[in-house]
Design an enzyme around this catalytic site. Structure first.
Site, PDB file in Angstrom:
ATOM      1  N   GLN A 103     -12.904  43.125  30.613  1.00  0.00           N
ATOM      2  CA  GLN A 103     -14.315  42.869  30.883  1.00  0.00           C
ATOM      3  C   GLN A 103     -14.799  43.666  32.080  1.00  0.00           C
ATOM      4  O   GLN A 103     -14.016  44.315  32.776  1.00  0.00           O
ATOM      5  CB  GLN A 103     -14.539  41.369  31.101  1.00  0.00           C
ATOM      6  CG  GLN A 103     -13.619  40.761  32.148  1.00  0.00           C
ATOM      7  CD  GLN A 103     -13.631  39.237  32.140  1.00  0.00           C
ATOM      8  OE1 GLN A 103     -13.923  38.618  33.164  1.00  0.00           O
ATOM      9  NE2 GLN A 103     -13.292  38.643  30.996  1.00  0.00           N
ATOM     10  N   HIS A 105     -18.246  43.497  35.169  1.00  0.00           N
ATOM     11  CA  HIS A 105     -19.387  42.763  35.695  1.00  0.00           C
ATOM     12  C   HIS A 105     -20.423  43.741  36.244  1.00  0.00           C
ATOM     13  O   HIS A 105     -20.061  44.759  36.844  1.00  0.00           O
ATOM     14  CB  HIS A 105     -18.958  41.813  36.814  1.00  0.00           C
ATOM     15  CG  HIS A 105     -17.829  40.918  36.446  1.00  0.00           C
ATOM     16  ND1 HIS A 105     -17.894  40.038  35.393  1.00  0.00           N
ATOM     17  CD2 HIS A 105     -16.593  40.772  36.985  1.00  0.00           C
ATOM     18  CE1 HIS A 105     -16.751  39.375  35.302  1.00  0.00           C
ATOM     19  NE2 HIS A 105     -15.950  39.808  36.256  1.00  0.00           N
ATOM     20  N   GLU A 122     -15.613  40.629  42.915  1.00  0.00           N
ATOM     21  CA  GLU A 122     -14.639  39.550  43.054  1.00  0.00           C
ATOM     22  C   GLU A 122     -13.297  40.069  43.555  1.00  0.00           C
ATOM     23  O   GLU A 122     -13.056  41.275  43.613  1.00  0.00           O
ATOM     24  CB  GLU A 122     -14.442  38.842  41.711  1.00  0.00           C
ATOM     25  CG  GLU A 122     -13.856  39.734  40.624  1.00  0.00           C
ATOM     26  CD  GLU A 122     -13.858  39.084  39.243  1.00  0.00           C
ATOM     27  OE1 GLU A 122     -14.507  38.042  39.078  1.00  0.00           O
ATOM     28  OE2 GLU A 122     -13.216  39.633  38.338  1.00  0.00           O
ATOM     29  N   HIS A 180     -11.448  45.309  34.015  1.00  0.00           N
ATOM     30  CA  HIS A 180     -10.287  44.551  34.458  1.00  0.00           C
ATOM     31  C   HIS A 180      -9.921  43.466  33.452  1.00  0.00           C
ATOM     32  O   HIS A 180     -10.741  43.087  32.600  1.00  0.00           O
ATOM     33  CB  HIS A 180     -10.560  43.907  35.823  1.00  0.00           C
ATOM     34  CG  HIS A 180     -11.748  42.996  35.805  1.00  0.00           C
ATOM     35  ND1 HIS A 180     -13.045  43.457  35.939  1.00  0.00           N
ATOM     36  CD2 HIS A 180     -11.864  41.646  35.635  1.00  0.00           C
ATOM     37  CE1 HIS A 180     -13.891  42.443  35.894  1.00  0.00           C
ATOM     38  NE2 HIS A 180     -13.202  41.334  35.689  1.00  0.00           N
ATOM     39  N   ARG A 200     -17.863  41.202  28.007  1.00  0.00           N
ATOM     40  CA  ARG A 200     -16.545  41.314  27.376  1.00  0.00           C
ATOM     41  C   ARG A 200     -16.478  42.618  26.587  1.00  0.00           C
ATOM     42  O   ARG A 200     -17.333  42.897  25.743  1.00  0.00           O
ATOM     43  CB  ARG A 200     -16.313  40.105  26.464  1.00  0.00           C
ATOM     44  CG  ARG A 200     -14.874  39.930  26.006  1.00  0.00           C
ATOM     45  CD  ARG A 200     -14.720  38.705  25.116  1.00  0.00           C
ATOM     46  NE  ARG A 200     -14.987  37.472  25.834  1.00  0.00           N
ATOM     47  CZ  ARG A 200     -15.816  36.529  25.414  1.00  0.00           C
ATOM     48  NH1 ARG A 200     -16.468  36.675  24.276  1.00  0.00           N
ATOM     49  NH2 ARG A 200     -16.004  35.437  26.125  1.00  0.00           N
TER      50      ARG A 200
END
Length: 331
Positions: A103, A105, A122, A180, A200
């Site tokens: 996926q 972000h 993250e 990642h 995804r």
């Protein structure tokens, strides 16, 4: 003397097709009738998933309500000025019994444009890992957009990825745009911006409980992928007893790891920020204003910004993650 105190919250447990039972077995999460727990949202301000306080006189209030009342005394004046009543970080514990999807972000700009939301940068800290467990993080080397699309269409996207062994104590930093996936056999702590936006890309041919492939978001992901985000990404620190070791420092959060074998004093007055502790091993006391709060393995605690000085006391040893937004530096 402050009425505020270190705040604990009710974990929000999420069943996942790739989850397991380690969060209940080893980290104190009460799964009840839930099975295959993939995520425990320890501290969340995501809409419909607001964390609720479990200790002290604020028990029963959610994170948004307490910030609305106490404002910068909870989050820090600089943080409150920027984020208002929205807590800016989402803290999770995650177990991947199976590989998670590949996926990506979006960053702040794209997320704001498409979803009126924050982007998602993250980091992960590995709590447990089985032998040969992997983390998929970025490309092995930079790729072109066209090369990426071809690999996607031929089901070979993972052939392009940088794959690293995931051992207990490793950390991985994933800025928005870096593709990642968490590999099977890993339990980790995740610190991220407050965002629930995930695109995804690839799901290993997996199907859901109804036998249907899970939804992919490749059209949306294409503009979010950083095709230059590549190379080794593992962060490993040799722990020194009773002193913080920095794992990640970025504009969205700082994360340190501390192993305690004796008490230490921490002065946060200069950072103008809340502090989050995640106890990863053992237990410790937070002492302030002649009071104390015990924190045990698997617990997450929010220290309000108004409490600028604390003493951390292990019982008899403990390891913890220390997270804050560094506005002015820390001493």
């Amino acid at each position: 003397m402050s009425l505020l105190y270190p705040l604990k919250f009710e974990p929000i447990l999420k069943e996942k097709i790739w989850g397991g039972n380690s969060l209940a077995a080893f980290y104190g999460k009460k799964a009840g009738n839930l099975k295959n727990i993939g995520e425990s949202w320890e501290l969340s301000a995501v809409s419909e998933n607001l964390s609720v306080v479990t200790n002290g006189f604020l028990a029963g209030n959610n994170i948004e309500e307490i910030i609305e009342v106490y404002m910068g005394d909870i989050t820090g004046e600089a943080v409150y000025e920027k984020f208002g009543n929205e807590f800016p970080l989402l803290i999770k514990l995650i177990e991947a019994k199976e590989d998670l999807s590949v996926q990506v972000h979006p960053g702040n700009e794209l997320a704001r444009k498409r979803h009126n939301a924050y982007g998602k940068t993250e980091m992960w800290y590995i709590l447990q890992s089985e032998r040969n467990a992997k983390i998929y993080t970025g490309f092995a080397s930079p790729v072109s957009r066209e090369f990426y699309i071809n690999a996607l269409n031929t089901g070979k996207i993972t052939d392009l990825m940088n794959v690293e062994n995931a051992d207990r104590g490793d950390a991985f930093f994933t800025p928005a745009g870096r593709i990642h996936a968490i590999g099977a056999g890993v339990v980790l702590a995740e610190i991220q911006q407050t965002s629930d936006i995930t695109y995804r890309i690839y799901d290993w041919g997996r199907t859901d409980h109804n036998g249907k492939p899970r939804e992919l978001h490749n059209d949306l992901a294409l503009d979010a992928v950083d095709f230059k985000a590549s190379g080794k990404n593992k962060i490993r620190r040799e722990l020194q007893n009773n002193r913080p070791e920095n794992l990640v420092s970025c504009e969205f959060f700082d994360t340190n790891i501390i192993h305690l074998s004796e008490y230490i004093n921490r002065d946060y007055n200069l950072i103008d920020s809340f502090v989050v502790y995640i106890c990863t091993e053992g237990s410790f006391l937070i002492r302030w204003d002649n009071k104390s709060e015990k924190v045990t393995k698997g617990e997450t605690v929010l220290l309000p910004a108004l409490i600028g000085d604390v003493t951390l006391v292990p019982e008899p040893e403990a390891t913890l993650l220390e997270i804050y937004i560094n506005n002015k530096g820390v001493r």
